[in-house]
Design a protein around this motif. Structure first.
Motif, PDB file in Angstrom:
ATOM      1  N   LYS A 243       0.841  -1.209   0.000  1.00  0.00           N
ATOM      2  CA  LYS A 243       0.000   0.000   0.000  1.00  0.00           C
ATOM      3  C   LYS A 243       0.874   1.257   0.000  1.00  0.00           C
ATOM      4  N   PHE A 244       1.967   1.224   0.781  1.00  0.00           N
ATOM      5  CA  PHE A 244       2.909   2.347   0.841  1.00  0.00           C
ATOM      6  C   PHE A 244       3.482   2.655  -0.542  1.00  0.00           C
ATOM      7  N   LEU A 245       3.876   1.601  -1.274  1.00  0.00           N
ATOM      8  CA  LEU A 245       4.452   1.789  -2.622  1.00  0.00           C
ATOM      9  C   LEU A 245       3.457   2.477  -3.555  1.00  0.00           C
ATOM     10  N   ILE A 246       2.168   2.114  -3.409  1.00  0.00           N
ATOM     11  CA  ILE A 246       1.129   2.709  -4.266  1.00  0.00           C
ATOM     12  C   ILE A 246       0.819   4.142  -3.831  1.00  0.00           C
ATOM     13  N   ASP A 247       0.590   4.325  -2.516  1.00  0.00           N
ATOM     14  CA  ASP A 247       0.176   5.637  -1.998  1.00  0.00           C
ATOM     15  C   ASP A 247       1.214   6.720  -2.255  1.00  0.00           C
ATOM     16  N   PHE A 248       2.494   6.376  -2.091  1.00  0.00           N
ATOM     17  CA  PHE A 248       3.541   7.391  -2.198  1.00  0.00           C
ATOM     18  C   PHE A 248       4.393   7.230  -3.464  1.00  0.00           C
ATOM     19  N   GLU A 249       3.950   6.313  -4.368  1.00  0.00           N
ATOM     20  CA  GLU A 249       4.617   6.100  -5.656  1.00  0.00           C
ATOM     21  C   GLU A 249       6.131   5.927  -5.480  1.00  0.00           C
ATOM     22  N   ALA A 250       6.489   5.117  -4.476  1.00  0.00           N
ATOM     23  CA  ALA A 250       7.903   4.909  -4.174  1.00  0.00           C
ATOM     24  C   ALA A 250       8.538   3.945  -5.182  1.00  0.00           C
ATOM     25  N   LYS A 251       9.697   4.322  -5.719  1.00  0.00           N
ATOM     26  CA  LYS A 251      10.438   3.475  -6.664  1.00  0.00           C
ATOM     27  C   LYS A 251      11.918   3.512  -6.287  1.00  0.00           C
ATOM     28  N   TYR A 252      12.598   2.381  -6.482  1.00  0.00           N
ATOM     29  CA  TYR A 252      14.002   2.272  -6.101  1.00  0.00           C
ATOM     30  C   TYR A 252      14.840   1.822  -7.298  1.00  0.00           C
ATOM     31  N   LYS A 253      16.158   2.050  -7.189  1.00  0.00           N
ATOM     32  CA  LYS A 253      17.045   1.834  -8.352  1.00  0.00           C
ATOM     33  C   LYS A 253      17.205   0.354  -8.726  1.00  0.00           C
ATOM     34  N   ASP A 254      17.128  -0.534  -7.724  1.00  0.00           N
ATOM     35  CA  ASP A 254      17.274  -1.967  -8.031  1.00  0.00           C
ATOM     36  C   ASP A 254      16.604  -2.814  -6.946  1.00  0.00           C
ATOM     37  N   GLN A 255      16.665  -4.131  -7.128  1.00  0.00           N
ATOM     38  CA  GLN A 255      16.014  -5.063  -6.209  1.00  0.00           C
ATOM     39  C   GLN A 255      16.640  -5.022  -4.824  1.00  0.00           C
ATOM     40  N   ALA A 256      17.977  -4.858  -4.766  1.00  0.00           N
ATOM     41  CA  ALA A 256      18.672  -4.825  -3.475  1.00  0.00           C
ATOM     42  C   ALA A 256      18.207  -3.623  -2.643  1.00  0.00           C
ATOM     43  N   GLU A 257      18.090  -2.453  -3.292  1.00  0.00           N
ATOM     44  CA  GLU A 257      17.626  -1.246  -2.595  1.00  0.00           C
ATOM     45  C   GLU A 257      16.169  -1.407  -2.157  1.00  0.00           C
ATOM     46  N   THR A 258      15.376  -2.031  -3.012  1.00  0.00           N
ATOM     47  CA  THR A 258      13.966  -2.275  -2.688  1.00  0.00           C
ATOM     48  C   THR A 258      13.831  -3.146  -1.445  1.00  0.00           C
ATOM     49  N   GLU A 259      14.629  -4.209  -1.385  1.00  0.00           N
ATOM     50  CA  GLU A 259      14.572  -5.124  -0.243  1.00  0.00           C
ATOM     51  C   GLU A 259      15.056  -4.445   1.030  1.00  0.00           C
ATOM     52  N   LYS A 260      16.087  -3.616   0.905  1.00  0.00           N
ATOM     53  CA  LYS A 260      16.614  -2.867   2.054  1.00  0.00           C
ATOM     54  C   LYS A 260      15.530  -1.941   2.624  1.00  0.00           C
ATOM     55  N   ARG A 261      14.849  -1.241   1.706  1.00  0.00           N
ATOM     56  CA  ARG A 261      13.814  -0.294   2.134  1.00  0.00           C
ATOM     57  C   ARG A 261      12.613  -1.027   2.734  1.00  0.00           C
ATOM     58  N   ARG A 262      12.298  -2.207   2.199  1.00  0.00           N
ATOM     59  CA  ARG A 262      11.182  -2.986   2.731  1.00  0.00           C
ATOM     60  C   ARG A 262      11.449  -3.404   4.171  1.00  0.00           C
ATOM     61  N   LYS A 263      12.679  -3.820   4.474  1.00  0.00           N
ATOM     62  CA  LYS A 263      13.030  -4.242   5.830  1.00  0.00           C
ATOM     63  C   LYS A 263      12.954  -3.060   6.809  1.00  0.00           C
ATOM     64  N   ILE A 264      13.473  -1.900   6.371  1.00  0.00           N
ATOM     65  CA  ILE A 264      13.401  -0.700   7.226  1.00  0.00           C
ATOM     66  C   ILE A 264      11.939  -0.331   7.471  1.00  0.00           C
ATOM     67  N   PHE A 265      11.143  -0.404   6.394  1.00  0.00           N
ATOM     68  CA  PHE A 265       9.716  -0.085   6.498  1.00  0.00           C
ATOM     69  C   PHE A 265       9.040  -0.994   7.521  1.00  0.00           C
ATOM     70  N   CYS A 266       9.326  -2.305   7.458  1.00  0.00           N
ATOM     71  CA  CYS A 266       8.676  -3.250   8.372  1.00  0.00           C
ATOM     72  C   CYS A 266       9.107  -3.028   9.820  1.00  0.00           C
ATOM     73  N   ASP A 267      10.362  -2.644  10.029  1.00  0.00           N
ATOM     74  CA  ASP A 267      10.805  -2.285  11.384  1.00  0.00           C
ATOM     75  C   ASP A 267       9.993  -1.103  11.912  1.00  0.00           C
ATOM     76  N   ASN A 268       9.854  -0.085  11.072  1.00  0.00           N
ATOM     77  CA  ASN A 268       9.080   1.105  11.463  1.00  0.00           C
ATOM     78  C   ASN A 268       7.611   0.748  11.690  1.00  0.00           C
ATOM     79  N   TRP A 269       7.091  -0.110  10.815  1.00  0.00           N
ATOM     80  CA  TRP A 269       5.684  -0.510  10.913  1.00  0.00           C
ATOM     81  C   TRP A 269       5.405  -1.203  12.253  1.00  0.00           C
ATOM     82  N   GLN A 270       6.312  -2.100  12.667  1.00  0.00           N
ATOM     83  CA  GLN A 270       6.144  -2.808  13.937  1.00  0.00           C
ATOM     84  C   GLN A 270       6.182  -1.843  15.122  1.00  0.00           C
TER      85      GLN A 270
END
Length: 324
Positions: A243-270
Motif C-alpha cells: 500500500k505504501f508503494l502505491i500511496d507514495f509512488e515509491a520506486k528504487y534503483k534496483d532489487q537490493a535497494e527495494t529489499e533494504k527499504r522494505r526491511k526498514i519499512f517493516c521495522d518502522n511498521w512494527q
C-alpha cells in the motif's frame, strides 16, 4: 458611682476597647429601647469571621466592578448570601487548582450573585435573538468551512469521481470540521490537553477511517500467508508495504535497494503498531501512522529534515577555509 461607669447597661471600658481594636462598635441603647444613633452602620459583615470579612470585601468589589444595584434591601441581602456561597465554592476550587487537582482557575464575574439555575436561565437567549444569532452563526460556519474545504482539496490534491461523491465528501468534511472547532474550543479553555487539525482523512467518516487503518491483504500474497502462519505480522507488514508503494509512488534503483527499504519499512511498521497499542490502552496521547518517510531509518529521516545547502555556498565556504 457605679452607674457612671455604665452607659445604658454597657460597660464603658468594653466600648473603649472595641474602638481601640477596630471591632464593630456596640451602639448603646436608651432606656426606652430605641437606638441612640440609628444612622450609624456597622463596618464589618455579620458573623465577624475572617472568611466572612474576605467575602464582604469581595462583595463590595463585585458591586463596584459590575455597577450592581438592587431594588430593595431584602433583594440585596439575598444576592449577597448567594454571592458568598459562590465565592466560597470558587475559593475551594482554586485551592484544588493550586494543588494540581483541577486544570483551570475560577474567578468572580457578572453572574456571581446568581444561583446555578438562574445562571442557566440567563444562558438561554430570547427566541428572536436566538434565531438571528444561530442563522448568523450557521452562515459564518458555512463560509469558514468552505474555505477550509477548498484548502483541503488543494493541500492533499483530492479529486472525486463525480459531483454526487464530491457533495457527500464535502458534507462529511464539514461535520468533521465543526467537531474539530468544538474540540479546539475545549482545548483553549483547558478542558482538552491537545489540539486537532485537518489531515488527509478529514473527508472520511469514523468507520471509513477505521477501515483505512486496516491493511488489505492482497490475493497475490496468499502463498506468503500459507508459508508464514506462525508470523502473521509478516503478512500484514507486506500488505502495508504494498500500500505504501502505491500511496507514495515509491520506486528504487534496483532489487537490493527495494529489499533494504522494505526491511526498514517493516521495522518502522512494527514500532508504529506497538505505539498504537499503547495509545489504545491510554498510555500514549496520540496515534502514529505510515507516511512518506516510513522507508527511512531514524538517521536518514534526520538528514531529510536538514535544509539542503546551496552548492555554491558550500564551495565558497571551502575556499574560505583553504585561505585561512
Amino acid at each position: 458611682m457605679g452607674s457612671a461607669l455604665l452607659t445604658a447597661g454597657v460597660p464603658l471600658f468594653l466600648i473603649l476597647m472595641g474602638v481601640a481594636w477596630g471591632l464593630p462598635t456596640i451602639t448603646p441603647k436608651i432606656e426606652s429601647g430605641t437606638e441612640a444613633n440609628s444612622t450609624i452602620e456597622t463596618t464589618a459583615p455579620p458573623g465577624g469571621s475572617e472568611v466572612e470579612s474576605q467575602c464582604h470585601s469581595a462583595w463590595q468589589k463585585f458591586l463596584t466592578d459590575f455597577d450592581v444595584h438592587y431594588e430593595s434591601e431584602s433583594e440585596a441581602e439575598k444576592r449577597r448570601n448567594i454571592f458568598c456561597e459562590n465565592w466560597r465554592k470558587i475559593q475551594n476550587h482554586n485551592l484544588l487548582y493550586e494543588s494540581g487537582v483541577e486544570s483551570f482557575k475560577k474567578g468572580i464575574n457578572q453572574f456571581s450573585d446568581l444561583t446555578f439555575e438562574e445562571w442557566k436561565q440567563k444562558q438561554r437567549p430570547r427566541l428572536k435573538v436566538e434565531t438571528t444569532t444561530e442563522a448568523s452563526k450557521d452562515e459564518i460556519n458555512k463560509t469558514k468551512c468552505q474555505a477550509a474545504w477548498e484548502k483541503f482539496l488543494t493541500d492533499f490534491g483530492v479529486k472525486y469521481k463525480d459531483h454526487a461523491e464530491t457533495e457527500k465528501r464535502h458534507s462529511i468534511f464539514c461535520d468533521n470540521w465543526r467537531k474539530i472547532q468544538d474540540h479546539n474550543l475545549q482545548y483553549e479553555s483547558g478542558v482538552e490537553s491537545f489540539k486537532k487539525g485537518i489531515n488527509q482523512f478529514s473527508d472520511l467518516t469514523f468507520e471509513e477511517w477505521k477501515e483505512k487503518q486496516r491493511p488489505i491483504v492482497a490475493s497475490e500474497f496468499s502463498k506468503l500467508e500459507n508459508t508464514t502462519k506462525d508470523d502473521p505480522d509478516t503478512v500484514k507488514c507486506q500488505a502495508a508495504w504494498n500500500k505504501f508503494l502505491i500511496d507514495f509512488e515509491a520506486k528504487y534503483k534496483d532489487q537490493a535497494e527495494t529489499e533494504k527499504r522494505r526491511k526498514i519499512f517493516c521495522d518502522n511498521w512494527q514500532k508504529i503498531q506497538k505505539h498504537n497499542l499503547q495509545y489504545e490502552s491510554g498510555i500514549e496521547s496520540f496515534q502514529m501512522g505510515i507516511n512518506q518517510f516510513s522507508d527511512l531509518n531514524f538517521e536518514e529521516w534526520k538528514i531529510k529534515q536538514r535544509p539542503s545547502i546551496n552548492p555554491e555556498l558550500t564551495k565558497d565556504k571551502m575556499q574560505t577555509n583553504q585561505r585561512i
